[in-house]
Design a protein around this motif. Structure first.
Motif, PDB file in Angstrom:
ATOM      1  N   TRP A 663       0.815  -1.222   0.000  1.00 51.34           N
ATOM      2  CA  TRP A 663       0.000   0.000   0.000  1.00 51.34           C
ATOM      3  C   TRP A 663       0.850   1.275   0.000  1.00 51.34           C
ATOM      4  O   TRP A 663       0.334   2.366  -0.157  1.00 51.34           O
ATOM      5  N   GLU A 664       2.170   1.129   0.176  1.00 47.00           N
ATOM      6  CA  GLU A 664       3.072   2.270   0.122  1.00 47.00           C
ATOM      7  C   GLU A 664       3.891   2.286  -1.174  1.00 47.00           C
ATOM      8  O   GLU A 664       4.833   3.082  -1.317  1.00 47.00           O
ATOM      9  N   ASN A 665       3.537   1.434  -2.118  1.00 49.45           N
ATOM     10  CA  ASN A 665       4.304   1.347  -3.366  1.00 49.45           C
ATOM     11  C   ASN A 665       4.270   2.656  -4.153  1.00 49.45           C
ATOM     12  O   ASN A 665       3.329   3.445  -4.068  1.00 49.45           O
ATOM     13  N   TYR A 666       5.323   2.856  -4.937  1.00 47.25           N
ATOM     14  CA  TYR A 666       5.333   3.938  -5.932  1.00 47.25           C
ATOM     15  C   TYR A 666       4.564   3.485  -7.165  1.00 47.25           C
ATOM     16  O   TYR A 666       4.495   2.286  -7.476  1.00 47.25           O
ATOM     17  N   TYR A 667       4.003   4.461  -7.878  1.00 44.81           N
ATOM     18  CA  TYR A 667       3.299   4.174  -9.125  1.00 44.81           C
ATOM     19  C   TYR A 667       3.827   5.118 -10.209  1.00 44.81           C
ATOM     20  O   TYR A 667       4.397   6.174  -9.922  1.00 44.81           O
ATOM     21  N   ALA A 668       3.611   4.733 -11.451  1.00 41.80           N
ATOM     22  CA  ALA A 668       4.028   5.578 -12.578  1.00 41.80           C
ATOM     23  C   ALA A 668       3.035   5.405 -13.717  1.00 41.80           C
ATOM     24  O   ALA A 668       2.311   4.408 -13.801  1.00 41.80           O
ATOM     25  N   GLY A 669       3.060   6.383 -14.609  1.00 42.05           N
ATOM     26  CA  GLY A 669       2.137   6.404 -15.736  1.00 42.05           C
ATOM     27  C   GLY A 669       0.987   7.354 -15.461  1.00 42.05           C
ATOM     28  O   GLY A 669       0.499   7.443 -14.338  1.00 42.05           O
ATOM     29  N   GLY A 670       0.566   8.101 -16.490  1.00 46.71           N
ATOM     30  CA  GLY A 670      -0.598   8.942 -16.322  1.00 46.71           C
ATOM     31  C   GLY A 670      -0.444  10.344 -16.835  1.00 46.71           C
ATOM     32  O   GLY A 670       0.589  10.722 -17.398  1.00 46.71           O
ATOM     33  N   VAL A 671      -1.468  11.116 -16.609  1.00 44.80           N
ATOM     34  CA  VAL A 671      -1.562  12.448 -17.176  1.00 44.80           C
ATOM     35  C   VAL A 671      -0.496  13.384 -16.626  1.00 44.80           C
ATOM     36  O   VAL A 671      -0.129  14.363 -17.267  1.00 44.80           O
ATOM     37  N   ARG A 672       0.056  13.096 -15.439  1.00 46.26           N
ATOM     38  CA  ARG A 672       1.111  13.931 -14.860  1.00 46.26           C
ATOM     39  C   ARG A 672       2.419  13.169 -14.704  1.00 46.26           C
ATOM     40  O   ARG A 672       3.327  13.634 -14.001  1.00 46.26           O
ATOM     41  N   ASP A 673       2.548  12.014 -15.315  1.00 46.96           N
ATOM     42  CA  ASP A 673       3.715  11.166 -15.086  1.00 46.96           C
ATOM     43  C   ASP A 673       4.285  10.723 -16.435  1.00 46.96           C
ATOM     44  O   ASP A 673       4.593  11.585 -17.255  1.00 46.96           O
ATOM     45  N   VAL A 674       4.408   9.432 -16.671  1.00 43.09           N
ATOM     46  CA  VAL A 674       4.809   8.958 -18.003  1.00 43.09           C
ATOM     47  C   VAL A 674       3.553   8.973 -18.860  1.00 43.09           C
ATOM     48  O   VAL A 674       2.734   8.052 -18.825  1.00 43.09           O
ATOM     49  N   ARG A 675       3.399  10.047 -19.611  1.00 42.30           N
ATOM     50  CA  ARG A 675       2.170  10.260 -20.375  1.00 42.30           C
ATOM     51  C   ARG A 675       2.071   9.260 -21.524  1.00 42.30           C
ATOM     52  O   ARG A 675       3.079   8.801 -22.050  1.00 42.30           O
ATOM     53  N   GLY A 676       0.851   8.942 -21.896  1.00 44.91           N
ATOM     54  CA  GLY A 676       0.612   7.928 -22.923  1.00 44.91           C
ATOM     55  C   GLY A 676       0.250   6.586 -22.343  1.00 44.91           C
ATOM     56  O   GLY A 676      -0.186   5.683 -23.069  1.00 44.91           O
ATOM     57  N   PHE A 677       0.404   6.433 -21.017  1.00 46.73           N
ATOM     58  CA  PHE A 677      -0.013   5.230 -20.304  1.00 46.73           C
ATOM     59  C   PHE A 677      -1.034   5.633 -19.241  1.00 46.73           C
ATOM     60  O   PHE A 677      -0.950   6.724 -18.676  1.00 46.73           O
ATOM     61  N   GLN A 678      -1.981   4.749 -18.964  1.00 50.25           N
ATOM     62  CA  GLN A 678      -3.008   5.060 -17.968  1.00 50.25           C
ATOM     63  C   GLN A 678      -2.366   5.366 -16.623  1.00 50.25           C
ATOM     64  O   GLN A 678      -1.292   4.863 -16.294  1.00 50.25           O
ATOM     65  N   ASP A 679      -3.062   6.169 -15.829  1.00 43.85           N
ATOM     66  CA  ASP A 679      -2.565   6.558 -14.517  1.00 43.85           C
ATOM     67  C   ASP A 679      -2.197   5.331 -13.687  1.00 43.85           C
ATOM     68  O   ASP A 679      -3.005   4.404 -13.517  1.00 43.85           O
ATOM     69  N   ASN A 680      -0.960   5.352 -13.164  1.00 44.76           N
ATOM     70  CA  ASN A 680      -0.486   4.382 -12.166  1.00 44.76           C
ATOM     71  C   ASN A 680      -0.442   2.942 -12.652  1.00 44.76           C
ATOM     72  O   ASN A 680      -0.476   2.009 -11.844  1.00 44.76           O
ATOM     73  N   THR A 681      -0.358   2.699 -13.951  1.00 40.87           N
ATOM     74  CA  THR A 681      -0.446   1.331 -14.453  1.00 40.87           C
ATOM     75  C   THR A 681       0.894   0.728 -14.860  1.00 40.87           C
ATOM     76  O   THR A 681       0.936  -0.440 -15.243  1.00 40.87           O
ATOM     77  N   LEU A 682       1.974   1.504 -14.808  1.00 37.78           N
ATOM     78  CA  LEU A 682       3.278   0.935 -15.159  1.00 37.78           C
ATOM     79  C   LEU A 682       3.835   0.128 -13.987  1.00 37.78           C
ATOM     80  O   LEU A 682       3.404   0.265 -12.844  1.00 37.78           O
ATOM     81  N   GLY A 683       4.820  -0.696 -14.287  1.00 38.49           N
ATOM     82  CA  GLY A 683       5.462  -1.479 -13.248  1.00 38.49           C
ATOM     83  C   GLY A 683       4.883  -2.870 -13.112  1.00 38.49           C
ATOM     84  O   GLY A 683       4.142  -3.357 -13.984  1.00 38.49           O
ATOM     85  N   PRO A 684       5.187  -3.542 -11.980  1.00 39.50           N
ATOM     86  CA  PRO A 684       4.740  -4.935 -11.786  1.00 39.50           C
ATOM     87  C   PRO A 684       3.228  -5.070 -11.848  1.00 39.50           C
ATOM     88  O   PRO A 684       2.483  -4.192 -11.406  1.00 39.50           O
ATOM     89  N   ARG A 685       2.777  -6.194 -12.404  1.00 38.58           N
ATOM     90  CA  ARG A 685       1.346  -6.512 -12.467  1.00 38.58           C
ATOM     91  C   ARG A 685       1.161  -7.959 -12.025  1.00 38.58           C
ATOM     92  O   ARG A 685       1.995  -8.818 -12.319  1.00 38.58           O
ATOM     93  N   LEU A 686       0.052  -8.209 -11.333  1.00 41.02           N
ATOM     94  CA  LEU A 686      -0.214  -9.548 -10.790  1.00 41.02           C
ATOM     95  C   LEU A 686      -1.622  -9.994 -11.148  1.00 41.02           C
ATOM     96  O   LEU A 686      -2.532  -9.170 -11.289  1.00 41.02           O
ATOM     97  N   CYS A 687      -1.790 -11.308 -11.251  1.00 42.31           N
ATOM     98  CA  CYS A 687      -3.110 -11.877 -11.528  1.00 42.31           C
ATOM     99  C   CYS A 687      -3.927 -11.978 -10.242  1.00 42.31           C
ATOM    100  O   CYS A 687      -3.381 -12.038  -9.132  1.00 42.31           O
ATOM    101  N   ASP A 688      -5.268 -11.985 -10.372  1.00 43.43           N
ATOM    102  CA  ASP A 688      -6.116 -12.042  -9.184  1.00 43.43           C
ATOM    103  C   ASP A 688      -6.113 -13.447  -8.584  1.00 43.43           C
ATOM    104  O   ASP A 688      -5.557 -14.393  -9.147  1.00 43.43           O
ATOM    105  N   GLY A 689      -6.759 -13.545  -7.423  1.00 41.81           N
ATOM    106  CA  GLY A 689      -6.712 -14.792  -6.656  1.00 41.81           C
ATOM    107  C   GLY A 689      -7.409 -15.963  -7.305  1.00 41.81           C
ATOM    108  O   GLY A 689      -7.204 -17.106  -6.900  1.00 41.81           O
ATOM    109  N   LEU A 690      -8.272 -15.759  -8.309  1.00 42.51           N
ATOM    110  CA  LEU A 690      -8.964 -16.853  -8.977  1.00 42.51           C
ATOM    111  C   LEU A 690      -8.228 -17.348 -10.208  1.00 42.51           C
ATOM    112  O   LEU A 690      -8.668 -18.287 -10.862  1.00 42.51           O
ATOM    113  N   SER A 691      -7.132 -16.703 -10.527  1.00 43.56           N
ATOM    114  CA  SER A 691      -6.378 -17.084 -11.721  1.00 43.56           C
ATOM    115  C   SER A 691      -5.730 -18.449 -11.522  1.00 43.56           C
ATOM    116  O   SER A 691      -5.462 -18.883 -10.403  1.00 43.56           O
TER     117      SER A 691
END
Length: 809
Positions: A663-691
């Protein structure tokens, strides 16, 4: 003509003042008054009861009454020993109407007419009306409208009044059809006319009006032409003649300028003469033109300005530096002398403030770096002005100096400010692609009761978060500028309503902050706070996050927080800087005794460089790093296994070192960050618990199999790096950069689960255009971005067009 007018006036006075034998005036009677009081007239008369009246005094009386402009006719008669003055009052202006004016605003026109004496309620004077007519025609000529007509209509009304109707037929502005510079051989027409305000018609002329002739604009353009040559060595350049012709229909202008280029001169020597005050070596460091250099007027002016500036900083407020070039036309050299006259050294007697009707003097005085009783310093005054502007309480700030009458070594400073609202009661609606509709309400006052203290309370809600907070800041806890602030708040974020990891996070917090100034540009900030954070996960939450919560053993996270920060800020403006920059370093985290102990280190450096012609280069770099310390897991952490629900997958083991809290992670991407990517969507991604791969990563295309979500949910990371290069562009339709700016940008950056996982090959990059507008509805940002460095699993998170307006978390 003046002599003829004088003779006519004398003849008139003689006719109106009948010849009579001198007599002693026993009484004065005034006939013909309707609006003007008799006492007013008597106050202008140069004669009183009991005085002897002669022809000379009678004529003086008539002159005095005519000069009041109250009367169109004055006659003097004698009835026995009574002086009888017969007057005809000029009519009063009952109504003043303006028609047809578009180029000049009516308020500006009426203000100018009032200064001349032509306004409703004033006495009507035909000569004043004629002057107004000629002045209006002159002003329209300056705007290139040579077929303008100004027609005044005067209508008599009852009770000796008139109605004035000024009809203005502006006509079309004369357009510049040709600009010819004759005699230029060294440079092309295009080169020497670059930067001219006057131009022939082009596709932007409808906005810039550069094809409309103006005598002032032409004069400025000729000065630019002279500077162009003299900055390139042509020390004896001159404009021989200028001719301006207008077509018979007064719609087209033709401009011809004949120039004499002369020769290129080289500087043979540079001398410093006069009263130098400072060591010559010190002053020579401020001279930007040297022996052997090509003659350059701009370098000479920069040298004189620099010398005057350094002298002004040590008390010589009225220093003069006069450049005297001696040209040798045979050798084509220029012997340059800078003659220095420092004048008297002065100190500031008093600093006074004007215009601060709401703000206390003390609030302004504590921002002043020029002190009373100290030697005058232009640098300190300029810094004082900047600090006053950055308070945000004033529209304009000007600091003027004036010699104290009767002295040569004292000045008084007057800081003139125009106050603006420093508080607001706001109900707002905003929208962003990330947050959806944003509703907000707040009460804020940045200048509470005129003391400079800041207070605010506000609430905000959107698709995925709710927030309410209150804060109070005293920017001058001590006279040295130590600042203390308090903040209490509650927020709830439901990431499940976004493309981020599915969990909710609510926080109750209190924090006190202390800021200590080190210098005008540097400050230290420290804070201490306490927070209670509740995290709710579900089967749709990535299994790794669920397992982490089990391992730390508590849904409610208690934290004692602290921070230490350093800021170095040299920006010349808060909203739209054009030079200077900001360096920020901070360390914050959770202290021992918190549920999870961690620290975060963040650094950012940016700078603005004006590079000429309205272009401003901006570079920014950010690095964030997070890590836990001194703790092990209290429990094992398991993720749900859809393949074998009775046998969950162990991800964290009791006794292992605690990982950085998600919950304290950094995020990147978005209108004020790395533009061209959705807000806060860059970096590690994980599958949900039903995957089918719970707690695992999506495949190379970003897909998750068998889960509720078909894509990997962004979860951020403990290490972030970001770099931005922006070029702010000068656009003719955006004159005020404090209102709107357009830039071309290149963004590079990403977030990683930890510093050890950093790979330069994983960096994302984009380029595009950005519009930033301080709109009435709130800040508006529109980006058009094209990612040119991305991965195959970024597909659903790419956005070419991004925008947000109004408030945003």
């Amino acid at each position: 003509m003046k002599r003829i007018a004088a003779l006519i006036l004398l003849a008139s006075l003689s006719a109106n003042a009948l010849a009579f034998e001198p007599f002693v005036v026993s009484d004065i009677r005034i006939d013909g008054l309707t609006r003007i009081a008799q006492g007013t007239v008597l106050s202008y008369l140069p004669i009183e009861k009991g005085e002897s009246l002669t022809d000379e005094k009678a004529q003086a009386a008539i002159r005095a009454l005519y000069q009041t402009k109250f009367f169109s006719d004055v006659e003097i008669e004698r009835q026995g020993d009574i002086l009888v003055i017969k007057v005809t009052e000029r009519p009063a202006i009952a109504k003043l109407t303006l028609r047809g004016n578009k180029d000049i605003k009516e308020d500006d026109l009426r203000k100018g007419l009032k200064e001349i004496g032509l306004s409703e309620g004033e006495t009507f004077d035909r000569l004043s009306l004629d002057r107004v007519q000629q002045e209006l025609i002159r002003q329209y000529y300056n705007r290139g409208k040579y077929n303008v007509s100004v027609i005044p209509h005067v209508t008599p009304l009852d009770r000796n009044r008139v109605a004035i109707d000024i009809e203005i037929r502006e006509g079309k502005a004369a357009k510049i059809k040709e600009i010819n510079v004759v005699g230029n051989k060294a440079f092309t027409d295009k080169a020497i006319r670059d930067g001219f305000e006057s131009n022939t018609s082009n596709w932007l002329s409808w906005y810039s009006k550069d094809d409309q002739y103006s005598r002032e604009k032409l004069s400025g353009d000729l000065e630019k032409l002279s500077n162009y040559y003299m900055n390139r060595g042509y020390a004896d350049f001159g404009v021989d003649s200028t001719q301006v012709a207008i077509s018979p229909d007064k719609r087209a202008m033709y401009i011809d300028a004949s120039v004499k280029e002369g020769e290129v001169y080289t500087v043979s020597d540079v001398h410093l003469l006069g009263e130098l005050i400072l060591p010559e070596d010190t002053l020579r460091k401020l001279v930007y033109i040297h022996k052997g250099d090509t003659f350059n007027r701009a370098a000479i002016e920069a040298s004189t300005d620099a010398i005057k500036a350094i002298l002004a900083n040590i008390g010589y407020a009225f220093a003069k530096v006069t450049p005297v070039p001696k040209l040798d036309k045979d050798k084509r050299t220029a012997d340059l002398t800078l003659f220095i006259e420092p004048g008297k050294r002065v100190y500031v007697r008093r600093v006074v403030f004007q215009g601060n009707t709401r703000t206390e003097d003390e609030v302004l005085r504590r921002e002043m770096r020029q002190l009373e009783g100290a030697w005058y310093s232009q640098g300190a005054i300029d810094r004082s002005k900047t600090r006053l502007q950055r308070l945000g309480y004033f529209k304009t700030v000007d600091i003027d100096k004036a010699l104290v009458p009767g002295t040569v070594d004292q000045v008084d400073l007057t800081a003139k400010v125009e106050e603006q609202s420093a508080g607001s009661l706001m109900f707002g609606v905003g929208y962003s692609q990330y947050s959806g509709i944003i509703l907000s309400a707040s009460v804020s006052q940045n200048n509470f009761l005129g003391t400079g203290d800041r207070f605010s309370i506000g609430a905000e809600t959107s698709t995925y978060y709710k927030r309410i907070n209150a804060s109070y800041t005293n920017p001058y806890l001590t006279d040295s500028g130590v600042q203390i602030g308090y903040n209490v708040g509650y927020s709830k974020l439901d990431y499940g309503d976004t493309d981020l990891a599915n969990y909710t996070y609510s926080t109750k917090s209190f924090q006190t902050t202390l800021s200590i100034p080190i210098s005008d540009f540097d400050s230290l900030t420290t804070s201490l706070g306490v927070s209670s954070n509740l995290i709710n996960t579900s089967t749709y939450t990535p299994g790794q996050l669920v397992a982490y919560q089990q391992a730390v053993g508590n849904k409610t996270i208690h934290s004692w927080t602290s921070s230490l920060g350093f800021t170095h800020d040299t920006r010349n403006s808060y909203w739209a800087p054009t030079r200077g920059g900001q360096l920020t370093l901070s360390v914050d985290g959770a202290l021992p005794g918190s549920t999870v102990q961690y620290y975060k280190i963040f650094g950012e450096a940016n700078h603005y460089w004006p590079i000429g012609k309205g272009f401003v280069l901006y570079l920014d770099g950010q690095v964030g790093y997070g890590k836990t310390y001194g703790q092990s897991y209290d429990n094992d952490g398991f993720a749900y296994n859809p393949n074998d629900p009775t046998n969950p997958i162990k991800i964290y083991s009791k006794g292992d070192k605690v990982a950085f809290p998600f919950w304290e992670n950094y995020y990147a991407g978005g209108v004020r960050d790395v533009r061209g990517f959705q807000d806060n969507t860059l970096g590690p991604r994980l599958c949900d618990g039903l995957s089918t791969n719970p707690g695992g990563k999506p495949d190379s295309h970003g897909n998750c199999t068998g889960g509720y979500y078909s894509y990997g949910q962004p979860v951020g990371g403990a290490f972030k790096t970001l770099g931005t290069a922006q070029m702010f562009l000068p656009l003719p339709f955006l004159k005020d950069i404090n209102t709107a700016r357009v830039s071309w940008f290149v963004d590079v950056g990403n977030v990683y689960s930890s510093y050890s996982t950093f790979k330069a090959s994983d960096l994302r990059a984009s380029t595009g255009l950005s519009l930033q507008w301080q709109a009435p509805i709130g800040p508006l940002i529109i980006n058009f971005a094209v990612p040119f460095r991305k991965q195959s699993d970024d597909g659903r998170f790419v956005e070419r067009i991004q925008f947000t307006f109004g408030s945003q978390l």
